[in-house]
Design an enzyme around this catalytic site. Structure first.
Site, PDB file in Angstrom:
ATOM      1  N   ASP A  70    -110.082  24.555 -22.617  1.00 47.74           N
ATOM      2  CA  ASP A  70    -109.691  23.259 -23.163  1.00 47.74           C
ATOM      3  C   ASP A  70    -110.910  22.335 -23.262  1.00 47.74           C
ATOM      4  OD1 ASP A  70    -107.893  21.370 -24.172  1.00 47.74           O
ATOM      5  OD2 ASP A  70    -106.403  21.779 -22.616  1.00 47.74           O
ATOM      6  N   GLU A  73    -110.714  25.091 -28.003  1.00 52.12           N
ATOM      7  CA  GLU A  73    -110.140  23.896 -28.631  1.00 52.12           C
ATOM      8  C   GLU A  73    -111.261  23.017 -29.206  1.00 52.12           C
ATOM      9  OE1 GLU A  73    -106.747  22.171 -27.110  1.00 52.12           O
ATOM     10  OE2 GLU A  73    -105.964  24.070 -26.349  1.00 52.12           O
ATOM     11  N   TRP A  74    -112.397  23.608 -29.399  1.00 57.76           N
ATOM     12  CA  TRP A  74    -113.613  22.940 -29.839  1.00 57.76           C
ATOM     13  C   TRP A  74    -113.401  22.070 -31.081  1.00 57.76           C
ATOM     14  CZ3 TRP A  74    -118.600  26.423 -30.500  1.00 57.76           C
ATOM     15  CH2 TRP A  74    -119.703  25.618 -30.817  1.00 57.76           C
ATOM     16  N   PRO A  75    -112.877  22.622 -32.201  1.00 59.97           N
ATOM     17  CA  PRO A  75    -112.759  21.767 -33.392  1.00 59.97           C
ATOM     18  C   PRO A  75    -111.783  20.613 -33.227  1.00 59.97           C
ATOM     19  CG  PRO A  75    -111.765  23.921 -33.790  1.00 59.97           C
ATOM     20  CD  PRO A  75    -112.496  24.013 -32.493  1.00 59.97           C
ATOM     21  N   ASP A  97    -101.131  19.392 -29.931  1.00 59.22           N
ATOM     22  CA  ASP A  97    -100.220  20.340 -29.288  1.00 59.22           C
ATOM     23  C   ASP A  97     -98.887  20.394 -30.029  1.00 59.22           C
ATOM     24  OD1 ASP A  97    -102.167  20.626 -27.381  1.00 59.22           O
ATOM     25  OD2 ASP A  97    -100.974  19.858 -25.717  1.00 59.22           O
TER      26      ASP A  97
END
Length: 414
Positions: free
Chosen positions: A164, A197-199, A225
């Site tokens: 995350d 979840e980088w981008p 989410d």
């Protein structure tokens, strides 16, 4: 019809971009098709009070029981191979050697024992950490411990890491953390799928470099989410269509756009909306991670989630993500190129009032005119499986779709 004609250049642009882009994928040999499994977060959140709610708290019991059901009731055989822990599994502090540790009350056997149990069922274990100094729920993050945490996960027998992006500080630290953990996982020598979840954490400030992200991650989240609601599913689909020019061409074997969990079998979706999520996640070549209670799921939801024809489309080895061809009033027409000169086609009715409606389109619009040239067979996959027969290149197709529902078709050129 004008809307369809205006949309054709998109399909041509996508085909050219996909043909010419030399995209390097993370070189770990994993996720050659979208990963499939079960993830606790949407359904079970951060439940930590096992005394008050033992069957719903985040504990080794929950994951062992889910592994039991996945092995016994056809989930593993359908392709769902990962049992994934999300946030809230950790103790509040690291151990005396600086290593992450599971909460001793909720995971008395530790993660190694849980991994061994999951593996004994023919399944794989996923775990969660965060690029920052704390996870989203406030547990210890991996910042300044990337190599140690990667080694710890490998020593436990972990097969997937969801990483995350909370509490990461600057964008530079965020990017460096995602790169560092990718390299650290590879150095362990263990095959560990890397979910990023980088981008999503970049997008408020800057456009992600998806070419770089695919070099480090096996799949990546772009949007908020998922919730157990139609408005959430709709927002994910709308976002994906709006940004398809930048995200579709990058997806493929080894690296996938992740629209988040399947919430089928919970409380918020009607049957037609559940069909829509399953169909559209197949069109989008999405990782299929269910978040539900497999111990208590209806036969209808089980049948939809285990539908072999839909899973075959999702797992197609060509590995191309689908895209929206047109939007005409309340209808959307999507297609996904498949192996064997085939296409998956989805007709989605976004209308939320009234009854079933028909959408009619020419087969020449599919596959830049090649999907049904000179003829094709058409089979309906969802909401129910049936053959539609053989059509010629100049045929039109009329599809009846329920409000918020989707009809998923497979078109094979003859």
């Amino acid at each position: 019809m004008a809307a369809v004609r205006r949309a054709l250049p998109w399909a041509l642009r996508w085909a050219l971009a996909a043909a010419t882009a030399a995209v390097l994928a993370l070189d770990n040999g994993l996720a050659r098709t979208p990963p499939m499994g079960w993830l606790h977060w949407e359904r079970f959140l951060c439940g930590t009070d096992c005394a008050a709610d033992p069957r719903r708290c985040v504990s080794e019991r929950l994951f062992m029981e889910m592994a039991d059901v996945m092995a016994a009731e056809g989930w593993r055989d359908a392709g769902y191979e990962f049992v994934c822990i999300d946030d809230c599994w950790m103790a509040p502090t690291r151990d005396e050697h600086g290593r992450l540790q599971a909460d001793p009350k909720r995971f008395p056997g530790g993660i190694r024992k849980l991994a061994d149990y999951v593996h004994s069922k023919g399944l794989k274990l996923g775990i969660y950490s965060d690029v920052g100094n704390k996870t989203c729920a406030g547990f210890p993050g991996s910042y300044n411990h990337y190599d140690l945490d990667a080694q710890t996960f490998a020593s436990w027998g972990v097969d997937l890491l969801k990483f995350d992006g909370c509490n990461s500080g600057t964008l530079e630290l965020l990017a460096e953390g995602y790169r560092h953990m990718s390299l650290a996982l590879n150095k362990t020598g263990r095959s560990i799928v890397y979910s990023c979840e980088w981008p999503f954490y970049l997008r408020p400030m800057q456009q992600p470099n998806y070419t770089e992200i695919k070099q480090y991650c096996n799949h990546w989240r772009n949007f908020f989410d998922v919730y157990d609601s139609w408005s959430s599913i709709k927002s994910i689909l709308d976002w994906t269509a709006l940004h398809q020019d930048s995200i579709v061409k990058i997806a493929g074997p080894g690296g996938w756009n992740d629209p988040d969990m399947l919430v089928i079998g919970n409380f918020g979706l009607s049957w037609d909306q559940a069909v829509t999520q399953m169909a559209m996640w197949a069109i989008m070549a999405a990782p299929l991670f269910m978040s539900n209670d497999l111990r208590h799921i209806s036969p209808e939801a089980r049948g939809l989630l285990q539908n072999k024809e839909v899973i075959t489309i999702n797992q197609d080895p060509l590995g191309k993500q689908g895209y929206q061809i047109t939007k005409d009033k309340n209808f959307e027409l999507w297609e996904r190129p498949l192996s064997g000169q085939a296409y998956a086609v989805a007709v989605l009715n976004q209308q939320e009032i009234g009854g079933p409606q028909n959408f009619t389109f020419s087969l020449t619009f599919l596959g830049n005119g090649l999907a049904c040239n000179p003829a094709c067979s058409i089979r309906q996959v969802l909401p129910a499986s049936r053959d539609w027969g053989v059509y010629s290149w100049v045929s039109s197709l009329s599809v009846e779709v329920n409000p918020t529902g989707t009809v998923l078709l497979k078109v094979v050129a003859l």
